[in-house]
Design a protein around this motif. Structure first.
Motif, PDB file in Angstrom:
ATOM      1  N   ALA A 225       0.779  -1.157  -0.095  1.00 28.41           N
ATOM      2  CA  ALA A 225       0.002  -0.051   0.073  1.00 28.41           C
ATOM      3  C   ALA A 225       0.968   1.180   0.071  1.00 28.41           C
ATOM      4  CB  ALA A 225      -0.816  -0.035   1.170  1.00 28.41           C
ATOM      5  N   SER A 226       2.146   1.232   0.536  1.00 33.08           N
ATOM      6  CA  SER A 226       2.829   2.544   0.849  1.00 33.08           C
ATOM      7  C   SER A 226       3.475   2.633  -0.522  1.00 33.08           C
ATOM      8  CB  SER A 226       3.933   2.098   1.737  1.00 33.08           C
ATOM      9  OG  SER A 226       4.881   3.246   1.788  1.00 33.08           O
ATOM     10  N   SER A 227       4.111   1.523  -1.187  1.00 36.03           N
ATOM     11  CA  SER A 227       4.421   1.657  -2.487  1.00 36.03           C
ATOM     12  C   SER A 227       3.513   2.253  -3.518  1.00 36.03           C
ATOM     13  CB  SER A 227       5.103   0.174  -2.855  1.00 36.03           C
ATOM     14  OG  SER A 227       6.115  -0.309  -2.216  1.00 36.03           O
ATOM     15  N   VAL A 228       2.363   1.642  -3.295  1.00 37.43           N
ATOM     16  CA  VAL A 228       1.145   2.014  -4.529  1.00 37.43           C
ATOM     17  C   VAL A 228       0.991   3.581  -4.259  1.00 37.43           C
ATOM     18  CG1 VAL A 228      -1.150   2.068  -5.170  1.00 37.43           C
ATOM     19  CG2 VAL A 228       0.336  -0.125  -4.768  1.00 37.43           C
ATOM     20  N   ALA A 229       0.933   4.024  -2.934  1.00 38.33           N
ATOM     21  CA  ALA A 229       0.859   5.602  -2.514  1.00 38.33           C
ATOM     22  C   ALA A 229       1.784   6.326  -3.016  1.00 38.33           C
ATOM     23  CB  ALA A 229       0.459   5.554  -0.896  1.00 38.33           C
ATOM     24  N   SER A 230       3.005   5.844  -2.956  1.00 38.92           N
ATOM     25  CA  SER A 230       4.092   6.460  -3.421  1.00 38.92           C
ATOM     26  C   SER A 230       4.245   6.644  -4.907  1.00 38.92           C
ATOM     27  CB  SER A 230       5.766   5.781  -3.090  1.00 38.92           C
ATOM     28  OG  SER A 230       5.711   5.757  -1.445  1.00 38.92           O
TER      29      SER A 230
ATOM     30  N   GLN B  40       3.079  10.278  -9.429  1.00 40.27           N
ATOM     31  CA  GLN B  40       2.325  10.571 -10.637  1.00 40.27           C
ATOM     32  C   GLN B  40       1.535  11.994 -10.654  1.00 40.27           C
ATOM     33  OE1 GLN B  40       0.179   7.111 -11.486  1.00 40.27           O
ATOM     34  NE2 GLN B  40       1.645   5.913 -12.461  1.00 40.27           N
ATOM     35  N   ASN B  41       1.342  12.209  -9.528  1.00 46.35           N
ATOM     36  CA  ASN B  41       0.317  13.342  -9.373  1.00 46.35           C
ATOM     37  C   ASN B  41       1.409  14.577  -9.175  1.00 46.35           C
ATOM     38  OD1 ASN B  41      -2.131  12.141  -9.059  1.00 46.35           O
ATOM     39  ND2 ASN B  41      -1.892  11.884  -6.727  1.00 46.35           N
TER      40      ASN B  41
END
Length: 218
Positions: free
Chosen positions: A58-63, A68-69
């Motif tokens: 989840a942390s990697s996906v959030a990063s 990207q943002n």
């Protein structure tokens, strides 16, 4: 971290392949290892590792989403962000594949255990079916024997009935003969009595005649 994930992923892939394809005693060893892993503190440890890896995922996906943002806002992505994005993507992919393979291994282990249990049940059922067939065969043989014995008994009963009927007829005939003999004896007794009476009369007549003869002489 990535090297460790690669190592875990390759190990899980090897275990999954061993479970799918039976290669000598390796499947049995893998099944025993998974059985031991699911006993004692093993399940709690596995769940803890899975939760930890899920948090890292989840942390990697959030990063990745954050990078990207930020690139979308700036209109360009810096080389550092590109390296971080690729690192987090690789890490997330490896963790996802690792968790997926862990789930696949768990299900394979579960279904293989069910398969072994079903094979054991089928083997037991086959033995029971064989025993039932043997019992049925024995019952049929006993039934044939009982039918043969019943037939013999029926024949014996018929023969005894015929003999009894013959004896009954003989008894009736002997009874008729006895009755005829008794009637004949009774007739003879009656005739004897009549003869005795006639003899007595003759004796009396003889006595009278002798008395008259004596009286006539005197």
């Amino acid at each position: 971290m990535i090297q460790l994930l690669f190592l875990v992923l390759f190990a899980e892939g090897a275990v999954a392949l061993i479970l799918i394809w039976k290669v000598g005693p390796l499947r049995e060893l893998a099944m025993r290892g998974l059985d031991q892993l699911k006993t004692g503190k093993g399940p709690a440890t596995v769940k803890t590792l899975a939760c930890t890896m899920s948090v890292i995922l989840a942390s990697s996906v959030a990063s990745i989403l954050k990078i990207q943002n930020r690139g979308a806002k700036l209109g360009t992505v810096t080389p550092m962000d590109q390296v971080l994005w690729r690192t987090h993507l690789l890490e997330a992919s490896l963790i996802g594949y690792t968790l997926f393979l862990a789930l696949v291994i768990d299900r394979l282990h579960h279904y293989l255990r069910k398969l072994v249990s079903l094979k054991t049940t089928v083997g037991t059922s086959r033995e029971e079916v064989d025993n039932l067939k043997k019992e049925q065969q024995s019952f049929k043989e006993k039934e044939k024997t009982s039918l043969s014995e019943r037939k013999k008994l029926h024949e014996e009963v018929t023969r005894l009935k015929e003999r009894l009927q013959t004896l009954k007829l003989d008894s009736e005939e002997h009874e008729k003969r006895a009755q005829t003999a008794e009637a004949h004896v009774a007739a003879l007794q009656k005739q004897s009595e009549e003869l005795l009476l006639e003899y007595d009369h003759l004796l009396e007549d003889n006595q009278i005649l002798q008395t008259r003869a004596l009286a006539f002489r005197n």
